[in-house]
Motif scaffolding. Structure first.
Motif, mmCIF file in Angstrom:
data_model
loop_
_atom_site.group_PDB
_atom_site.id
_atom_site.type_symbol
_atom_site.label_atom_id
_atom_site.label_comp_id
_atom_site.label_asym_id
_atom_site.label_seq_id
_atom_site.Cartn_x
_atom_site.Cartn_y
_atom_site.Cartn_z
ATOM 1 N N ALA A 126 -5.187 26.675 -53.267
ATOM 2 C CA ALA A 126 -5.572 25.270 -53.116
ATOM 3 C C ALA A 126 -5.633 24.626 -54.498
ATOM 4 C CB ALA A 126 -6.914 25.173 -52.402
ATOM 5 N N ASP A 127 -4.761 23.639 -54.725
ATOM 6 C CA ASP A 127 -4.664 23.005 -56.041
ATOM 7 C C ASP A 127 -5.390 21.661 -56.029
ATOM 8 O OD1 ASP A 127 -4.022 22.385 -58.630
ATOM 9 O OD2 ASP A 127 -1.851 22.625 -58.374
ATOM 10 N N GLU A 128 -6.592 21.639 -56.526
ATOM 11 C CA GLU A 128 -7.455 20.457 -56.519
ATOM 12 C C GLU A 128 -7.527 19.822 -55.121
ATOM 13 O OE1 GLU A 128 -7.303 17.921 -59.957
ATOM 14 O OE2 GLU A 128 -5.917 19.277 -60.983
ATOM 15 N N PRO A 129 -7.904 20.633 -54.134
ATOM 16 C CA PRO A 129 -7.855 20.145 -52.749
ATOM 17 C C PRO A 129 -8.836 19.013 -52.476
ATOM 18 C CG PRO A 129 -9.058 22.209 -52.845
ATOM 19 C CD PRO A 129 -8.451 22.008 -54.203
ATOM 20 N N LYS A 178 -2.854 25.551 -64.903
ATOM 21 C CA LYS A 178 -3.398 25.987 -63.618
ATOM 22 C C LYS A 178 -2.366 25.837 -62.490
ATOM 23 C CE LYS A 178 -6.766 22.997 -63.752
ATOM 24 N NZ LYS A 178 -6.329 22.274 -64.977
ATOM 25 N N SER A 179 -1.731 24.674 -62.436
ATOM 26 C CA SER A 179 -0.750 24.459 -61.355
ATOM 27 C C SER A 179 0.462 25.355 -61.545
ATOM 28 C CB SER A 179 -0.318 22.987 -61.308
ATOM 29 O OG SER A 179 -1.407 22.174 -60.943
ATOM 30 N N THR A 180 0.872 25.529 -62.795
ATOM 31 C CA THR A 180 1.983 26.437 -63.093
ATOM 32 C C THR A 180 1.652 27.835 -62.580
ATOM 33 O OG1 THR A 180 2.566 25.144 -65.038
ATOM 34 C CG2 THR A 180 3.367 27.411 -64.963
#
Ligand code: ADP
Ligand code: MG
Length: 246
Positions: free
Chosen positions: A170-173, A48-50
């Motif tokens: 938004a990455d796990e905000p 996901k972050s990639t």
């Protein structure tokens, strides 16, 4: 309405210091339209972050094509990528990455300063308006380090929006926040989506929050395993796509 984001056959391999490359994204096809509010889910380590870093032009795919706002980014120079990123994309991370010794207002000013070099009164005003809209107007001159986790994340959202991006990633905000603060931060993003039509792609593990998105995408082991409108969406999109001219 035009596609804001088009990914075609995006692959990403990391070279981990051995002759062996490890592929973590195995061909991602994804289209997002302007104004969508989308949850990205999936187990830890699934990519996901990639994927967010590639969409956010922080990292390049190993192969495949990525277009943002009609612009094919494949052959853009670093300088062009930086410019496109600065004007098109806002980021919110799990950790806020505010400058802790700076005030809320100074942190929100930062992307405009990076873009323009020095402050002017229009920037000051814009930062103040955004702080007001995240309900932190009274905290303007407080240093980030003296604010709560939820407040810091709201400053980070104001900072993400200050350049008026088309797309916020938004990455796990809300990953570090208690339930009430997480709810507030999520509602804030939803409100910006509705009021301004800003497109959001939000990584979350929280099913209750994902249920408030219009669409849920799931990535497992570097592949999209689900991509569906969310029938349970409790907040329909602000701008229904009713006409071909819109
Ligand atoms: P998620 O965000 O879904 O938890 P990531 O995108 O962070 O997943 O990671 C996907 C996979 O890629 C993991 O196996 C991770 O270890 C690996 N990975 C992530 N970043 C790097 C990197 N810079 N170098 C090598 N491997 C990486
Ligand atoms: Mg991640």
């Amino acid at each position: 309405m035009a596609d804001l984001l088009v990914l075609e056959a995006i692959r990403k391999a990391y070279n981990v210091g051995t002759p062996v490359e490890i592929e973590v994204l195995h061909g991602i096809d994804l289209t997002m339209r302007s104004g969508e509010f989308v949850a990205l889910m999936g187990p830890s380590g699934s990519g996901k972050s990639t994927l967010l870093n590639i969409i956010g032009l922080l990292d390049r795919p190993t192969s495949g094509r990525l277009s943002i706002a009609g612009e094919d980014t494949t052959h853009l120079s670093e300088a062009s990528l930086t410019s496109l990123r600065g004007h098109t994309i806002g980021f919110v991370f799990q950790y806020h990455y505010l400058i802790s010794a700076f005030t809320a207002h100074e942190n929100v000013m930062m992307p405009m300063l990076v873009d323009k070099g020095r402050p002017d009164s229009a920037m000051e005003k814009r930062a103040d308006e955004l702080l007001d809209s995240v309900e932190l107007g009274r905290w303007r001159d407080n240093r980030a380090m003296n604010m709560s986790g939820g407040q810091q994340q709201r400053v980070a959202i104001a900072r993400a929006l200050v350049m008026n991006p088309s797309l916020v990633l938004a990455d796990e905000p809300t990953g570090n926040l208690d339930t009430v603060s997480a709810d507030g931060v999520f509602e804030l993003m939803r409100r910006f989506n509705k009021e301004r039509g800003t497109t959001f792609l939000i990584v979350t593990h929280n099913h209750d929050l994902a249920d408030r998105c219009d669409r849920i995408i799931e990535v497992v082991d570097g592949r999209i395993t689900r991509d569906s409108p969310n029938p349970a969406s409790k907040a329909p999109a602000a701008r229904p796509q009713t006409s071909a001219t819109g």
